[in-house]
Motif scaffolding. Structure first.
Motif, short mmCIF file in Angstrom:
data_model
loop_
_atom_site.label_atom_id
_atom_site.label_comp_id
_atom_site.label_asym_id
_atom_site.label_seq_id
_atom_site.Cartn_x
_atom_site.Cartn_y
_atom_site.Cartn_z
N ILE A 185 -35.32 -27.83 -28.41
CA ILE A 185 -35.45 -27.53 -26.98
C ILE A 185 -35.40 -26.02 -26.76
O ILE A 185 -36.17 -25.47 -25.97
CB ILE A 185 -34.34 -28.26 -26.18
N HIS A 186 -34.52 -25.35 -27.50
CA HIS A 186 -34.41 -23.88 -27.41
C HIS A 186 -35.77 -23.22 -27.70
O HIS A 186 -36.25 -22.40 -26.93
CB HIS A 186 -33.34 -23.41 -28.40
N GLU A 187 -36.38 -23.62 -28.80
CA GLU A 187 -37.67 -22.99 -29.16
C GLU A 187 -38.78 -23.40 -28.19
O GLU A 187 -39.64 -22.58 -27.85
CB GLU A 187 -38.05 -23.33 -30.61
N ALA B 245 -38.40 -24.04 -25.07
CA ALA B 245 -38.18 -23.29 -23.83
C ALA B 245 -38.74 -21.87 -23.95
O ALA B 245 -39.14 -21.26 -22.96
CB ALA B 245 -36.68 -23.25 -23.50
N HIS B 246 -38.81 -21.36 -25.19
CA HIS B 246 -39.40 -20.03 -25.39
C HIS B 246 -40.91 -20.03 -25.14
O HIS B 246 -41.50 -18.97 -24.96
CB HIS B 246 -39.14 -19.54 -26.82
N THR B 247 -41.54 -21.19 -25.14
CA THR B 247 -42.97 -21.20 -24.81
C THR B 247 -43.18 -20.84 -23.34
O THR B 247 -44.26 -20.42 -22.94
CB THR B 247 -43.62 -22.58 -25.11
N ASN C 286 -37.77 -14.82 -23.92
CA ASN C 286 -36.57 -13.97 -23.93
C ASN C 286 -35.36 -14.87 -23.80
O ASN C 286 -35.49 -16.08 -23.77
CB ASN C 286 -36.63 -12.97 -22.77
N HIS C 287 -34.18 -14.27 -23.71
CA HIS C 287 -32.97 -15.07 -23.49
C HIS C 287 -32.40 -14.77 -22.11
O HIS C 287 -31.20 -14.55 -21.94
CB HIS C 287 -31.94 -14.81 -24.60
N SER C 288 -33.27 -14.76 -21.13
CA SER C 288 -32.87 -14.45 -19.75
C SER C 288 -32.13 -15.64 -19.14
O SER C 288 -32.05 -16.71 -19.73
CB SER C 288 -34.12 -14.17 -18.93
N ARG D 62 -33.08 -17.38 -16.68
CA ARG D 62 -34.03 -18.47 -16.43
C ARG D 62 -34.32 -19.27 -17.69
O ARG D 62 -34.52 -20.47 -17.65
CB ARG D 62 -35.32 -17.91 -15.84
N PHE D 63 -34.33 -18.56 -18.82
CA PHE D 63 -34.51 -19.26 -20.09
C PHE D 63 -33.38 -20.26 -20.31
O PHE D 63 -33.61 -21.44 -20.58
CB PHE D 63 -34.56 -18.25 -21.25
N TRP D 64 -32.12 -19.79 -20.16
CA TRP D 64 -30.97 -20.67 -20.41
C TRP D 64 -30.90 -21.81 -19.39
O TRP D 64 -30.45 -22.90 -19.70
CB TRP D 64 -29.67 -19.87 -20.45
ZN LIG Z 1 -34.06 -17.90 -28.78
#
Ligand SMILES: [Zn+2]
Length: 246
Positions: A198-200, A202-204, A208-210, A212-214
């Protein structure tokens, strides 16, 4: 000489026993990794947190490698070839059956959960190579459909998947939508693997690790914080033959 600890910049690193110490004698930033895996960054007085963070990011690969080596040394020598290989990610337990001989070393699947190693077992390099090749193949067979399914279920898209064997990263996602996954994920619990997928994915959407990403990760994986911590510590579950004797 050493003054009290500075505030830390990241909860994740703090949880991993990383400390920053200000020293009046220090003329530049240095980092030390103790045999316990503890990380200490020593900085000159009044160094800005930004500068410290930048320094750590620049050396993060080195730090992680040193921490990995420290942990490897702490573990008592496991027999090689291993007697069993536990793949927690897919709930498999493989028994390793070693039959000797003078032929070139070979690995073959003899039956469900039974991996055969034949040939000259004194040839440690070849044995390591064969086990790693088998691990990479198994990772491809397990992780490829898992990523496909996860993407479909949650409505993400990606271009392609690569399986790699790396010491410092569990996964990555390129701007072109290539998701790389570490074969060592096979030694982690299914919930942890799903979090990383899910982490990877979400990077699509967020490269970044903003915040909004988290938020995106959290929507699909509410437990992400504890799973991320577990993954950070996941190197401990990787048998030494995966990287040893290279
Ligand atoms: Zn990451």
């Amino acid at each position: 000489m050493v003054t009290p600890q500075l505030p830390l910049w990241s909860d994740k690193d703090a949880a991993e026993a990383w400390v920053v110490r200000e020293s009046t004698r220090a003329r530049r930033l240095t980092v030390r990794v103790f045999h316990t895996g503890r990380v200490e960054v020593v900085v000159p007085a009044r160094t800005s947190p930004h500068k410290i963070q930048h320094f750590v990011e620049r050396h993060r690969d080195w730090i992680e490698r040193k921490r990995h080596e420290a942990r490897q040394k702490a573990v008592p020598d496991a027999p090689f070839p291993p007697l069993r290989i536990e793949l927690a990610a897919c709930g498999e337990s493989w028994r390793v059956y070693v039959s000797g001989g003078n032929r070139r070393p070979r690995a073959s699947i003899l039956g469900p959960g039974l991996l055969g190693l034949s040939g000259d077992t004194r040839n440690k390099r070849s044995m390591h190579f064969l086990l790693r090749r088998w691990l990479m193949e198994r990772a491809r067979e397990v992780l490829t459909p898992a990523l496909d399914e996860c993407a479909r279920e949650l409505g993400f898209g990606f271009q392609r998947i690569l399986i790699r064997r790396q010491r410092t990263r569990w996964g990555s996602c390129s701007t072109r939508g290539t998701i790389s996954l570490n074969c060592c994920l096979l030694f982690q619990r299914p919930a942890v693997v799903r979090y990383l997928l899910i982490h990877e994915l979400a990077h699509t959407l967020h490269m970044n690790h903003s915040r909004r990403f988290w938020q995106c990760v959290g929507r699909h994986c509410p437990d992400y914080e504890s799973l991320d911590r577990e993954l950070l510590d996941g190197w401990r579950r990787v048998p030494s033959w995966v990287f040893g004797d290279e």
